[in-house]
Design an enzyme around this catalytic site. Structure first.
Site, short mmCIF file in Angstrom:
data_model
loop_
_atom_site.label_atom_id
_atom_site.label_comp_id
_atom_site.label_asym_id
_atom_site.label_seq_id
_atom_site.Cartn_x
_atom_site.Cartn_y
_atom_site.Cartn_z
CD GLU A 87 -7.86 -10.26 -10.37
OE1 GLU A 87 -7.21 -10.56 -9.35
OE2 GLU A 87 -7.34 -9.90 -11.43
CG ASP A 88 -13.29 -8.60 -10.76
OD1 ASP A 88 -12.12 -8.38 -11.11
OD2 ASP A 88 -14.06 -9.37 -11.35
#
Ligand code: MN
Length: 734
Positions: A87-88
């Site tokens: 996600e990051d």
């Protein structure tokens, strides 16, 4: 220097502590994979900071710490360290799989999918769907547990966020995550999640309640200590092994209780609670006796959740007693195993507190989960259990999303068309394609849990009949039929009107001289109310233009050209129409129509049939079992009762396929059966069945039969021939 401010622990130090803890908890395991996961994640998150300003990596480390306390296995712990990496950062899932294997990759992918879901829409009816969906999306229970640990750490550090985000996250925690923890039997996590969310959402009420509870904290703790000592002594005297804990009830559960029962804090009997954990069920009851012998129990407060566990599998004995100084407190008594399930247990069923009656399927699910928990109790290492546990709690549903995050619950194998109609009829009708998770997918694509679906529409586009074969929801089916009907009807009106005009020209009648009222009057004669309905009926071929014209303009001497329709044999109330020459079917209540056997199923006399009014071609007669009937009968108006006339007529050709052993004499037997029935053979062909290994043959035969009864008789006789394996009737044109 009088004060020494110690620097906060570095990421590296945090990891060392974590690793030591893991080594202590899992002494026989190789933890090198854990360190690799840590190095990998630390490298990828290197440049990132949390909102609090600390290095981002502190968060995955803290989450993994929670997971160690929950006895998670190494797959789960690696997932904890890597859970935010997709996600990051720009890490690909394939890298995770290459470095840490399939299981870790699958779990990280699962957590990422849960994280991506926008739970912002917080309508009450959505909360339940979201909770179910979170479980439905997870084939591995470790994914949910990592997500809960993630949420717990986010709640612990929520103060560094903006007020608005705090509230949003806290509400989501109360609505979605705390109930999930509860249903999974994870009492400890649930309690902390609720209390932390409570403080964000109800800052005043929680502050006041906590102040009130705190005001008496010292006094209460003193009291609990005294009671605890008394209990320990009494139990020891009776040789009951025990571990006794005292605690003040959690703020949020007290808050709910005060609200629900409209009482004051000093009226809460179980604000103070003692927990006794002993070694056996027998000693649970023995300990209860000891307690009741010492203090007076409050009537109606004794609950035996050992004999009758709560639906989430919680087991304990509960009682409330009046202690020294007239102060009430609650005592919970349970075994070590029950205690573990109450605090950390991983399985419980959904319906708890939903107030719904469990269906048969639900009961099965509960029984299944119960069994899982039984197994877990028998296992020495609960993580072994987790790794073998695969969950599919809602196999009949699929949870999908609009791009804005609204949940759309559909039946399994539903398609983007179902999704489009679930959004709005107009979206369904004008749907031309779908983008699922950013990729264009065909309309027949079966949606999966967590799919984000964007429907592509085109103004003026109309649903096609084929869609009826793709959709899974009644809503979509009905909407599609509705539009198709309207379109067909509009066409029929046009055709009907034209055929009337054509017929009028042919017979020299001036249609323009006939008033609308006259046409409507004739329409009523035909049982429809409007001129348009009459045109539609004409267009569908229900009546002939000539008939209508004779009624509309009886005064105009219509000179009679040769009849175009086949001759009719009138009968009271119904007419018998002959279609393609070898068919006699009566159509109820309709004048002079063409009737023919549908080519798709070729029904024979005696078989249940149904008529379908085609546009301009008369009535098609289908077998009730014809697969096309379902798709054709979208318009009730066009369905018509038909029946076989009693009198026998010409035999009809029927094709059957006989699957048989390849042995001599079969064909002789087949033909002698048909001879005995005086059934003509139109064609017969035998060949070897090359699709099979064994000696097999196929006989294609087209024979003439008078009716269904005769056909059944012949087929039964065929089946009795030694070596015959199966017989299939071919329902398309012979
Ligand atoms: Mn996270």
């Amino acid at each position: 220097m009088s004060t020494l401010l110690s620097a906060p622990p570095s990421v590296e130090e945090m990891y060392k502590q974590l690793e030591e803890k893991v080594r202590a908890a899992r002494p026989n395991e190789d933890v090198s994979a854990l360190e690799r996961a840590f190095r990998f994640a630390a490298e990828r998150h290197k440049e990132q900071k949390r909102d609090s300003g600390e290095p981002y990596m502190m968060h995955p480390l803290a989450v993994t710490n929670v997971l160690v306390d929950m006895q998670m296995d190494l797959i789960g712990l690696q997932t904890g360290l890597l859970h935010d990496i997709i996600e990051d950062t720009d890490t690909k899932l394939s890298e995770i799989e290459a470095n840490f294997g399939e299981d870790v990759a699958r779990c990280v992918d699962g957590v990422t999918k849960l994280t991506k879901i926008d739970l912002a829409d917080r309508e009450e009816r959505q909360a339940e769907s979201l909770r179910k969906m979170l479980l439905a999306m997870t084939s591995d229970i470790r994914v949910v547990i990592v997500k809960l640990a993630d949420r717990l750490h986010n709640m612990r550090t929520i103060r560094s966020l903006s007020r608005e985000r705090q509230e949003r996250i806290a509400q989501e925690t109360i609505d979605i995550y705390a109930p999930i923890a509860h249903r999974l039997g994870m009492g400890k996590i649930r309690g902390e999640l609720e209390d932390r969310a409570f403080q964000v959402l109800e800052p005043e009420a929680s502050a006041e309640l906590i102040r009130e509870i705190d005001a008496k904290r010292e006094q209460n703790e003193e009291y609990l200590k005294k009671i605890k000592t008394t209990i320990e002594q009494k139990l020891a005297r009776e040789n009951i092994p025990s571990r006794v804990d005292g605690r003040v009830k959690r703020a949020y559960s007290v808050f709910l209780k005060l609200k629900r029962q409209k009482i004051r804090l000093d009226q809460v009997y179980d604000l103070l609670a003692i927990r006794i954990v002993t070694d056996s069920v027998k000693n649970c009851y023995a300990a209860l006796g000891v307690i009741h012998n010492e203090w007076h129990p409050i009537p109606g407060r004794i609950k035996d959740f050992i004999a009758i566990p709560r639906p989430n599998l919680y087991q304990s004995l509960h009682t409330s007693v009046i202690g020294p100084g007239g102060m009430a407190f609650e005592v919970q008594i349970r075994t070590e195993a029950m205690h573990r399930i109450a605090e950390e247990g991983i399985a419980a069923h959904w319906k708890y507190k939903e107030g719904r009656k469990g269906s048969g399927v639900d009961d099965q699910r509960i029984a299944w989960l119960r069994q899982l928990v039984e197994w877990q109790r028998e296992m020495r290492d609960p993580s072994e259990f987790m790794s073998t546990l695969k969950v599919d709690l809602y196999p009949e549903e699929v949870y999908t999303f609009t791009p804005r995050g609204r949940v759309v619950v559909l039946p399994r194998d539903a398609t983007p068309i179902d999704f489009a109609y679930a959004i709005h009829s107009d979206v369904g009708n004008t749907c031309v394609g779908a983008r699922v998770n950013g990729t264009i997918r065909p309309l027949r694509y079966a949606l999966k849990n967590g799919d984000v679906v964007e429907i592509l529409t085109q103004a003026g586009h109309q649903p096609s009949k084929d869609w009826l074969g793709l959709v899974k929801t009644p809503r979509a089916r009905n909407r599609i039929k509705h539009v198709i009907n309207a379109v067909e009807r509009a066409k029929a009106v046009e055709i009907g009107q034209k055929s009337l005009e054509k017929e009028a020209r042919r017979l020299g009648v001036q249609l323009s001289r006939i008033s609308k009222e006259d046409i409507e009057k004739v329409a009523t004669d035909y049982g429809v109310s409007k001129a348009e309905d009459l045109y539609a009926a004409l267009g569908f071929g229900r009546f002939s233009a000539r008939q209508v014209l004779q009624k509309v303009a009886p005064g105009e001497a219509i000179e009679e050209p040769a009849p175009v329709e086949p001759p009719a044999k009138p009968a009271p109330g119904r007419r018998i129409a002959t279609g393609d020459g070898d068919l006699a079917i009566s159509v109820t209540g309709i004048d002079q129509v063409m009737v023919y056997r549908a080519k798709c199923c070729n029904p024979i006399r005696g078989e249940p049939i149904v008529g379908y009014i085609t546009r301009g071609k008369g009535v098609a007669v289908h077998s009730v079992q014809c697969p096309n009937v379902q798709n054709l009968m979208y318009e009730v108006e066009r369905k018509i009762d038909v029946e076989w006339v009693r009198s026998a007529s010409e035999p009809l050709p029927v094709k059957v396929i006989i699957y048989t052993d390849d042995r001599p004499g079969i064909l002789n037997q087949v033909t002698s059966i048909l001879n005995a029935e005086s059934s003509n053979i139109r064609s017969l062909e035998a060949r070897g069945d090359t699709s099979r290994q064994d000696e097999a043959a196929i006989v294609d035969i087209t024979m003439e039969v008078r009716d269904k009864k005769q056909l059944d008789r012949v087929i039964t006789a065929f089946r009795r021939i030694p070596g015959v394996r199966d017989i299939e009737r071919v329902q398309h044109a012979p």
